[in-house]
Design an enzyme around this catalytic site. Structure first.
Site, PDB file in Angstrom:
ATOM      1  N   GLY A 141       4.842   0.541 -18.146  1.00 10.50           N
ATOM      2  CA  GLY A 141       4.273   1.887 -18.083  1.00 10.50           C
ATOM      3  C   GLY A 141       5.153   2.793 -17.253  1.00 10.50           C
ATOM      4  O   GLY A 141       5.876   2.329 -16.362  1.00 10.50           O
ATOM      5  N   GLN A 190       7.487  10.191 -12.359  1.00 11.49           N
ATOM      6  CA  GLN A 190       8.449   9.169 -11.921  1.00 11.49           C
ATOM      7  C   GLN A 190       9.877   9.493 -12.357  1.00 11.49           C
ATOM      8  O   GLN A 190      10.829   8.924 -11.828  1.00 11.49           O
ATOM      9  CB  GLN A 190       8.055   7.790 -12.460  1.00 11.49           C
ATOM     10  CG  GLN A 190       6.779   7.247 -11.835  1.00 11.49           C
ATOM     11  CD  GLN A 190       6.451   5.867 -12.381  1.00 11.49           C
ATOM     12  OE1 GLN A 190       5.868   5.743 -13.448  1.00 11.49           O
ATOM     13  NE2 GLN A 190       6.862   4.836 -11.663  1.00 11.49           N
ATOM     14  N   CYS A 230       5.232  -1.375  -9.570  1.00  7.93           N
ATOM     15  CA  CYS A 230       5.514   0.005  -9.990  1.00  7.93           C
ATOM     16  C   CYS A 230       7.028   0.205 -10.001  1.00  7.93           C
ATOM     17  O   CYS A 230       7.711  -0.242  -9.081  1.00  7.93           O
ATOM     18  CB  CYS A 230       4.874   0.971  -8.990  1.00  7.93           C
ATOM     19  SG  CYS A 230       5.153   2.708  -9.386  1.00  7.93           S
ATOM     20  N   LEU A 231       7.526   0.876 -11.047  1.00  6.00           N
ATOM     21  CA  LEU A 231       8.974   1.086 -11.140  1.00  6.00           C
ATOM     22  C   LEU A 231       9.490   1.971 -10.006  1.00  6.00           C
ATOM     23  O   LEU A 231      10.676   1.946  -9.698  1.00  6.00           O
ATOM     24  CB  LEU A 231       9.331   1.697 -12.500  1.00  6.00           C
ATOM     25  CG  LEU A 231       9.079   0.789 -13.713  1.00  6.00           C
ATOM     26  CD1 LEU A 231       9.383   1.526 -15.008  1.00  6.00           C
ATOM     27  CD2 LEU A 231       9.907  -0.493 -13.619  1.00  6.00           C
ATOM     28  N   HIS A 281      -3.317   2.984 -13.730  1.00  5.04           N
ATOM     29  CA  HIS A 281      -2.190   3.111 -12.794  1.00  5.04           C
ATOM     30  C   HIS A 281      -1.346   4.348 -13.139  1.00  5.04           C
ATOM     31  O   HIS A 281      -0.985   5.131 -12.266  1.00  5.04           O
ATOM     32  CB  HIS A 281      -1.364   1.815 -12.867  1.00  5.04           C
ATOM     33  CG  HIS A 281      -0.079   1.805 -12.091  1.00  5.04           C
ATOM     34  ND1 HIS A 281       0.189   0.879 -11.110  1.00  5.04           N
ATOM     35  CD2 HIS A 281       1.030   2.600 -12.168  1.00  5.04           C
ATOM     36  CE1 HIS A 281       1.399   1.117 -10.605  1.00  5.04           C
ATOM     37  NE2 HIS A 281       1.927   2.150 -11.235  1.00  5.04           N
ATOM     38  N   GLU A 282      -1.065   4.528 -14.443  1.00  3.14           N
ATOM     39  CA  GLU A 282      -0.201   5.646 -14.854  1.00  3.14           C
ATOM     40  C   GLU A 282      -0.913   6.999 -14.690  1.00  3.14           C
ATOM     41  O   GLU A 282      -0.294   7.974 -14.277  1.00  3.14           O
ATOM     42  CB  GLU A 282       0.287   5.466 -16.299  1.00  3.14           C
ATOM     43  CG  GLU A 282       1.106   4.207 -16.568  1.00  3.14           C
ATOM     44  CD  GLU A 282       2.227   3.957 -15.577  1.00  3.14           C
ATOM     45  OE1 GLU A 282       2.794   4.932 -15.037  1.00  3.14           O
ATOM     46  OE2 GLU A 282       2.523   2.777 -15.310  1.00  3.14           O
ATOM     47  N   HIS A 285      -0.693   8.273 -11.263  1.00  2.00           N
ATOM     48  CA  HIS A 285       0.585   8.932 -10.953  1.00  2.00           C
ATOM     49  C   HIS A 285       0.485  10.443 -11.208  1.00  2.00           C
ATOM     50  O   HIS A 285       1.096  11.236 -10.493  1.00  2.00           O
ATOM     51  CB  HIS A 285       1.707   8.379 -11.842  1.00  2.00           C
ATOM     52  CG  HIS A 285       2.405   7.168 -11.302  1.00  2.00           C
ATOM     53  ND1 HIS A 285       3.110   7.176 -10.120  1.00  2.00           N
ATOM     54  CD2 HIS A 285       2.520   5.904 -11.789  1.00  2.00           C
ATOM     55  CE1 HIS A 285       3.630   5.970  -9.910  1.00  2.00           C
ATOM     56  NE2 HIS A 285       3.281   5.172 -10.903  1.00  2.00           N
TER      57      HIS A 285
HETATM   58 ZN   LIG Z   1       3.747   3.203 -11.106  1.00  2.00          ZN
END
Ligand SMILES: [Zn+2]
Length: 175
Positions: A45, A50, A97-98, A139-140, A143
């Site tokens: 995701g 991000q 998380c990236l 989660h996304e 963000h």
């Molecule tokens: Zn994340």
């Protein structure tokens, strides 16, 4: 085109993102770039903030490509996504998380959710999501509201992770 992923702490990861007013070519390019960036990372995701774009778009693909036999890719782009219903039943998942590389922690969230969004044709879509898909979509969407999974952790743990990321960023900057 692959874009650079912002690493926490970064003020752009703490911002409330603006709704997409209409699906322009710019939005379609962003969506394509987000999928490419997400698959290259690799991740399941990614949210637009991000990659430094403060707008409400997320990309997902939680199809299990490491399963036997591998599931086919299922790329999904959601514009202005919203959780419209959530189960009372909760689920704990070891999230990553990236933007917070190599850090994993257990987060509790509703087990199932119903999500409404616009696709890239501007049509409204709705879907019930469960398992990793439900965790990932929540989660996304977080963000887009400037919220990271570490915000669910105890302050001490969160500070420890933030310091670790600051160190990582200093090391990266030195090259
Ligand atoms: Zn994340």
């Amino acid at each position: 085109m692959k874009r650079d992923i912002l690493i926490h702490p970064d003020p752009r990861l703490k911002k409330l993102c603006a709704a997409v007013p209409d699906i322009s070519d710019e939005i379609r390019t962003l969506a394509k770039d987000m999928l490419e960036t997400m698959y290259a990372a690799p991740g399941v995701g990614l949210a637009a903030p991000q990659v430094g774009v403060l707008t409400r778009i997320i990309s997902l693909d939680c199809a299990k490509q490491d399963a036997e036999p591998p599931q086919a890719p299922e790329p999904l782009i959601m514009v202005n996504p919203e959780i419209i219903a959530a189960s009372d039943e909760m689920n704990v998942y070891d999230e990553g998380c990236l933007s917070i590389p190599e850090v994993y922690a257990e987060v509790t969230r509703p087990k199932d959710v119903r999500v409404r969004w616009l696709d890239l044709e501007g049509s409204e879509q709705e879907r019930d999501m469960e398992g990793l898909w439900a965790t990932c979509v929540q989660h996304e969407i977080d963000h887009l509201d400037g919220k990271l999974f570490i915000d669910y952790l105890k302050p001490l743990k969160r500070q420890m992770i933030t310091r670790k990321m600051q160190k990582l960023k200093r090391e990266k900057a030195r090259g």
